[in-house]
Motif scaffolding. Structure first.
Motif, PDB file in Angstrom:
ATOM      1  N   GLU A 183       0.840  -1.124   0.017  1.00 41.87           N
ATOM      2  CA  GLU A 183       0.088  -0.069   0.245  1.00 41.87           C
ATOM      3  C   GLU A 183       0.856   1.145  -0.022  1.00 41.87           C
ATOM      4  N   ALA A 184       1.992   1.178   0.743  1.00 42.12           N
ATOM      5  CA  ALA A 184       2.777   2.295   0.841  1.00 42.12           C
ATOM      6  C   ALA A 184       3.758   2.502  -0.293  1.00 42.12           C
ATOM      7  N   PHE A 185       4.318   1.261  -0.704  1.00 40.76           N
ATOM      8  CA  PHE A 185       5.495   1.322  -1.522  1.00 40.76           C
ATOM      9  C   PHE A 185       5.109   1.031  -3.053  1.00 40.76           C
ATOM     10  N   ILE A 186       4.059   0.463  -3.216  1.00 39.82           N
ATOM     11  CA  ILE A 186       3.622   0.190  -4.689  1.00 39.82           C
ATOM     12  C   ILE A 186       2.145   0.996  -5.149  1.00 39.82           C
ATOM     13  N   MET A 293      16.917  -2.629   0.272  1.00 41.16           N
ATOM     14  CA  MET A 293      16.993  -3.211  -1.336  1.00 41.16           C
ATOM     15  C   MET A 293      15.541  -3.694  -1.572  1.00 41.16           C
ATOM     16  N   LEU A 294      14.674  -4.275  -0.747  1.00 42.44           N
ATOM     17  CA  LEU A 294      13.288  -4.519  -1.164  1.00 42.44           C
ATOM     18  C   LEU A 294      12.649  -3.450  -1.450  1.00 42.44           C
ATOM     19  N   GLU A 295      12.721  -2.086  -0.839  1.00 42.77           N
ATOM     20  CA  GLU A 295      12.143  -0.956  -1.091  1.00 42.77           C
ATOM     21  C   GLU A 295      12.519  -0.314  -2.451  1.00 42.77           C
ATOM     22  N   TYR A 296      13.876  -0.575  -2.807  1.00 42.90           N
ATOM     23  CA  TYR A 296      14.268  -0.178  -4.038  1.00 42.90           C
ATOM     24  C   TYR A 296      13.617  -1.030  -5.102  1.00 42.90           C
ATOM     25  N   LYS A 301      13.558   0.503  -9.067  1.00 40.34           N
ATOM     26  CA  LYS A 301      14.796   1.146  -9.294  1.00 40.34           C
ATOM     27  C   LYS A 301      15.724   0.252  -9.893  1.00 40.34           C
ATOM     28  N   ALA A 302      16.675   0.742 -10.630  1.00 44.15           N
ATOM     29  CA  ALA A 302      17.747  -0.097 -11.301  1.00 44.15           C
ATOM     30  C   ALA A 302      18.820  -0.305 -10.028  1.00 44.15           C
ATOM     31  N   ILE A 303      19.150  -1.247  -9.823  1.00 43.82           N
ATOM     32  CA  ILE A 303      19.765  -1.623  -8.345  1.00 43.82           C
ATOM     33  C   ILE A 303      21.302  -1.968  -8.746  1.00 43.82           C
ATOM     34  N   VAL A 304      21.991  -1.319  -7.821  1.00 40.37           N
ATOM     35  CA  VAL A 304      23.630  -1.944  -7.828  1.00 40.37           C
ATOM     36  C   VAL A 304      23.761  -2.400  -6.511  1.00 40.37           C
TER      37      VAL A 304
END
Length: 381
Positions: A183-186, A293-296, A301-304
């Motif tokens: 609900e908050a992040f998506i 990282m899960l929030e990214y 997000k494109a993650i490194v």
């Protein structure tokens, strides 16, 4: 179901997020939660360090503090006993802590199933960073909880190996990674809170308490290279490395292309992630399931991130992230440069990162459902 949730966390920091989110999801699914926990943790604002508990830890000799920790378990057991008699819960869900056998005592005394959530091998972790005085007692307390819980729930398979090594059978271990509040992040859209116009920039972002070994000064140096004028660095958080980062940016003449928020309210985090294009996980504890990282991933997000076993439980190189050699910081910088100059790759990895949340069921709601399923299995035995 009625669930007795027990933890001993006095601070209100990153670890409290797990507690809060899993309780929200359990309640949303219609379950009743009876909370037994230190009241000081509940009363603090996010970022609180535990107040008097933190001060005692600093001031007292280690051995005395550890004896007090174990003695607290007697008080915790009495609180658990009172809650069990009053509310008659179906099972106990406990966040494991060192020198804290109270939940197991309650499980045995009242014959109620107990599920133990494990976020770190605390005997090893505390021994490495803080030191432990009563080592035999500490090790006994860890082994006692893990071996006597009906189910042990580590957040990574790497962490599960520590539990297996203590003689816990595979049938009682279930890996449940950290999750996301959808609900908050998506589900919600947020206005960009960044007070700088970055519409023509590629924003490289980091969330957390930054230290020197994160190597974020290397990102500032990357911004300063010819051809990278379109890069902007957003640091969401604070930490001892901030002064060095600012100095590096000043020396390079690019202060206008970095922004450091300082500590932000937990509820504001989804909005602050909005402007980020490339998200950094420059270092990670070997057994952790990194929440940021899960929030990214959830916010596409494109993650490194480091190419380490626990990260590979969630990310695959060139599929939903770029993974770098954690022993070679130049490979970290190179991965950032690659994403900065390849729009198509950045877009593809970001899209797949978000899809992985659903493919791997990395949400707090899914975690809550799994916990209840496991508890039902224990109750029916």
């Amino acid at each position: 179901m009625k669930i007795l949730y027990h933890h001993r966390i006095a601070s209100k920091d990153g670890q409290y997020v797990h507690i809060e989110e899993i309780n929200k999801s359990l309640k949303k699914a219609g379950h009743d939660i009876v909370l037994v926990a230190p009241s000081m943790g509940e009363q603090q604002e996010f970022g609180g360090d535990g107040g008097v508990v933190s001060k005692l830890k600093q001031l007292l000799p280690k051995a005395l503090y550890e004896v007090i920790e174990l003695a607290y378990s007697i008080w915790a057991f009495l609180k658990l006993a009172k809650a069990i008699k009053s509310h008659k819960p179906d099972f106990i869900y406990e966040r494991y802590n060192l020198f804290c056998p109270a939940g197991i005592w309650a499980k045995k005394w009242f014959k109620i199933p107990l599920l133990s959530e494990v976020n770190a091998p605390l005997f090893e972790e505390r021994g490495k960073y803080d030191g432990i005085s009563l080592k035999k007692l500490a090790k006994w307390s860890e082994r006692y909880v893990w071996r006597n819980a009906d189910k042990v729930l580590p957040v990574t398979d790497v962490l599960a190996d520590h539990i297996r090594a203590e003689g816990v059978p595979e049938s009682r271990i279930c890996v449940i990674p950290n999750g996301i509040n959808t609900e908050a992040f998506i589900d919600k859209q947020y206005d960009n809170p960044l007070p700088v116009d970055t519409s023509d920039k590629i924003v490289v972002g980091f969330v957390g308490f930054c230290r020197e070994w994160h190597g974020l000064d290397k990102i500032v140096e990357l911004l300063a290279l010819p051809g990278n004028e379109s890069l902007f660095f957003l640091l969401i958080g604070d930490g001892p490395a901030v002064a060095s980062i600012k100095d590096t940016a000043k020396q390079a003449g690019i202060e206008d292309r970095i922004y450091i928020t300082g500590l932000v309210n937990r509820d504001d985090m989804p909005a602050w992630l909005t402007p980020i294009d490339i998200a950094l996980q420059p270092a990670v504890v070997a057994y952790a399931s990194p929440l940021k990282m899960l929030e990214y991933m959830a916010t596409a997000k494109a993650i490194v991130a480091p190419d380490s076993p626990n990260i590979r439980e969630l990310l695959t190189h060139q599929e939903n992230a770029l993974l770098f050699d954690p022993k070679d910081m130049s490979s970290f910088v190179q991965a950032c440069q690659t994403l900065a100059t390849d729009d198509a790759l950045r877009t593809r990895l970001a899209k797949q990162a978000k899809q992985s949340i659903f493919d791997k069921k990395l949400t707090w709601d899914e975690n809550a459902a799994k916990i209840v399923e496991l508890a039902n299995g224990c109750i029916q035995r």
